[in-house]
Design a protein around this motif. Structure first.
Motif, PDB file in Angstrom:
ATOM      1  N   PRO A  92      12.549   4.727 -17.928  1.00 50.27           N
ATOM      2  CA  PRO A  92      12.666   3.270 -17.977  1.00 50.27           C
ATOM      3  C   PRO A  92      13.629   2.743 -16.911  1.00 50.27           C
ATOM      4  O   PRO A  92      14.631   3.378 -16.606  1.00 50.27           O
ATOM      5  CB  PRO A  92      13.204   2.992 -19.381  1.00 50.27           C
ATOM      6  CG  PRO A  92      13.857   4.259 -19.799  1.00 50.27           C
ATOM      7  CD  PRO A  92      13.171   5.377 -19.069  1.00 50.27           C
ATOM      8  N   THR A 104       8.861  10.161 -15.415  1.00 46.86           N
ATOM      9  CA  THR A 104       8.775   8.721 -15.638  1.00 46.86           C
ATOM     10  C   THR A 104       9.914   8.319 -16.561  1.00 46.86           C
ATOM     11  O   THR A 104      10.150   8.965 -17.579  1.00 46.86           O
ATOM     12  CB  THR A 104       7.415   8.349 -16.255  1.00 46.86           C
ATOM     13  OG1 THR A 104       6.380   8.778 -15.359  1.00 46.86           O
ATOM     14  CG2 THR A 104       7.290   6.847 -16.471  1.00 46.86           C
ATOM     15  N   THR A 123       8.844   0.913 -16.093  1.00 46.98           N
ATOM     16  CA  THR A 123       9.149   2.321 -15.838  1.00 46.98           C
ATOM     17  C   THR A 123       9.008   2.606 -14.351  1.00 46.98           C
ATOM     18  O   THR A 123       8.428   1.811 -13.598  1.00 46.98           O
ATOM     19  CB  THR A 123       8.212   3.262 -16.610  1.00 46.98           C
ATOM     20  OG1 THR A 123       6.864   3.016 -16.197  1.00 46.98           O
ATOM     21  CG2 THR A 123       8.350   3.080 -18.114  1.00 46.98           C
TER      22      THR A 123
END
Length: 167
Positions: free
Chosen positions: A117, A115, A123
């Motif tokens: 940004p 994960t 995200t």
């Protein structure tokens, strides 16, 4: 080839090459009697990031990618560099961080969810393989290439072998 072999050595090799072309840029401004800021703030187009930011982003994409793939803490580096020496220090810190991650930490990261940004308060999650192939590597080389192109466009005597780390 292990997943580690396709990540950390690739990034460190290219960062070393980036460091060398940046050093040639610094030598060029000295030889030409130019203020370092002329090159550090140079851009290929007015709405593109300057050389300094290109180097910062190359460091960010490589160091953070390795951390995310290895499941370790993502390094935070403020974007405060204003000199060639400070940019060289950032590259060295990024390489040290990448080398400090044990190769076995990358085991399974090709299928591990990553994960990252993608904008303010947003995200995205991808498999490690997709993250590496579609986000980390393309962005890293985009910023390395743009930094190289800024230097070359401004007269620094560098060539393809410099970019590839062969000089």
């Amino acid at each position: 080839m292990s997943f580690y072999d396709g990540t950390a050595p690739l990034f460190t090799h290219a960062l070393i090459a980036l460091s060398k072309v940046l050093a040639k840029g610094e030598a060029y401004v000295k030889d030409q009697g130019l203020a370092p800021e002329v090159l550090l703030n140079a851009r290929l187009y007015p709405n593109m990031y300057p050389l300094t930011r290109q180097v910062q982003l190359a460091c960010d994409f490589s160091g953070r990618a390795c951390a995310r793939l290895a499941g370790v803490e993502v390094p935070a580096m403020p974007d405060t560099e204003t000199t060639f020496a400070q940019l060289q220090e950032r590259i060295a810190k990024t390489i040290a961080h990448i080398k400090a991650i044990p190769p076995e930490r990358y085991d399974g990261s090709d299928i591990r969810d990553v994960t990252f940004p993608v904008g303010k308060d947003q995200t995205k999650t991808l498999s490690g393989q997709r993250f590496l192939n579609h986000v980390a590597v393309p962005n890293f080389f985009f910023h390395c290439t743009t930094a190289y192109n800024i230097l070359r466009h401004n007269g620094v005597p560098i060539g393809k072998l410099d970019f590839l780390g062969a000089n």
